[in-house]
Write a protein that holds these residues in place. Structure first.
Motif: not given
Length: 319
Positions: A286-290
């Motif tokens: 989630p932090t990586a945008g996934i």
């Protein structure tokens, strides 16, 4: 492609009564004597070798608890699994069924295994694997989380591949993994869930055979006791700190206190590796945008994207 049965030992069973059973349909009864010698503690491995691998290091795929190597081969909705993507990326691959799982086979109990196995219901899997909210219906399927990446319409296909597991077999399983590393190392070990914990232990036990550890939502980390917080105690983990480690985490942790606990245990161990000068990194999706990933990111609909991030990390190690 070649299959292997690795590790294990012989055990002898005595004093069982001789039964008279129909072993073959319509064959009539015959004496059935189960006293004798048995192979126990072996694991199964399927080896895939490329004609022209682009990487000198094979990737060993270690599955999670109550699962088999099938989780790496294909997805519940019929897509190719990470096994094939790793081959396409130029890695030789070895897919394992750990001790007492799948094709490794299991032993009688209580004569050899002390206890009966435990089983995971569809309802437990739905919530524990962070696919969705509790399942009110009789098929184990509840309401999926918003944006869920697991192909929940095919959840039944995941349930059908779950297998019994025996608790307290960690030492036996790790001995077989040690034998596997002796046969196929040096290598990259990619372990999911329970397999990720075994991978972390393998880096301590066989540091000369493990070049990198990828823990996909790993559990069962080496325990860092309070007395090991100091340098002298932490030296026991120094060999592992020389090996790059990557932890991959999915989404929906707010819904699972149990997974928050598992993750915190991994954080403690990762912090120790860093304190010893090691490269212990985290890919928080989630932090990586996934967003939207379940516990099984290799089965999720964006699994290829996740693996791409892992392969990029492995590639950077070789630079």
């Amino acid at each position: 492609m070649q299959s292997h049965f690795i590790g294990g030992a012989q055990r002898t069973v005595r004093d069982l009564p001789i039964q008279h059973r129909e072993v073959v349909r319509n064959g009539g009864e015959r004496p059935l004597d189960m006293n004798g010698s048995y192979a126990v503690g072996q694991m199964y491995a399927m080896e895939y070798r490329l004609a022209r691998p682009r990487s000198p290091l094979p990737v060993l795929l270690w599955h999670g608890g109550g699962m088999t190597g099938a989780q790496w081969e294909s997805t519940p909705d019929g897509r190719q699994g990470w096994l094939w993507r790793l081959l396409e990326a130029g890695h030789d691959v070895v897919v394992c069924d750990a001790v007492e799982r799948g094709r490794a086979g299991w032993a009688m109990f209580p004569e050899i295994y002390a206890e009966a196995p435990v089983f995971r219901s569809a309802e437990e899997a739905w919530t524990l694997f962070r696919i969705g909210h509790g399942a009110p219906s009789g098929d184990g399927v509840g309401e999926p989380f918003v944006g869920q990446r697991f192909p929940h319409e095919n959840f039944g296909a995941l349930v059908r591949q779950m297998v019994p597991r025996w608790l307290g077999h960690e030492a036996m399983a790790m001995a077989a993994y040690d034998a596997l590393l002796e046969q196929f190392g040096p290598c990259v070990v990619m372990g999911h869930s329970q397999g990720g914990g075994f991978a972390a232990h393998a880096a301590i036990r066989k540091p000369h055979l493990v070049r990198a550890v990828v823990g996909v939502e790993p559990t069962g980390m080496p325990v860092v006791q309070q007395e090991q917080q100091g340098q002298e105690g932490a030296d026991a983990f120094a060999p592992a700190s020389a090996i790059p480690h990557l932890a991959v985490w999915g989404d929906h942790f707010a819904h699972s206190p149990q997974w928050q606990k598992y993750r915190a245990q991994t954080d403690v161990y990762w912090q120790l590796l860093r304190r010893l000068g090691g490269r212990a990194e985290v890919l928080d999706l989630p932090t990586a945008g996934i967003t939207g990933n379940s516990h099984f990111c290799m089965l999720d609909t964006n699994g290829d994207e996740v693996l791409g991030r892992v392969l990029a990390w492995l590639e950077r190690l070789g630079r």
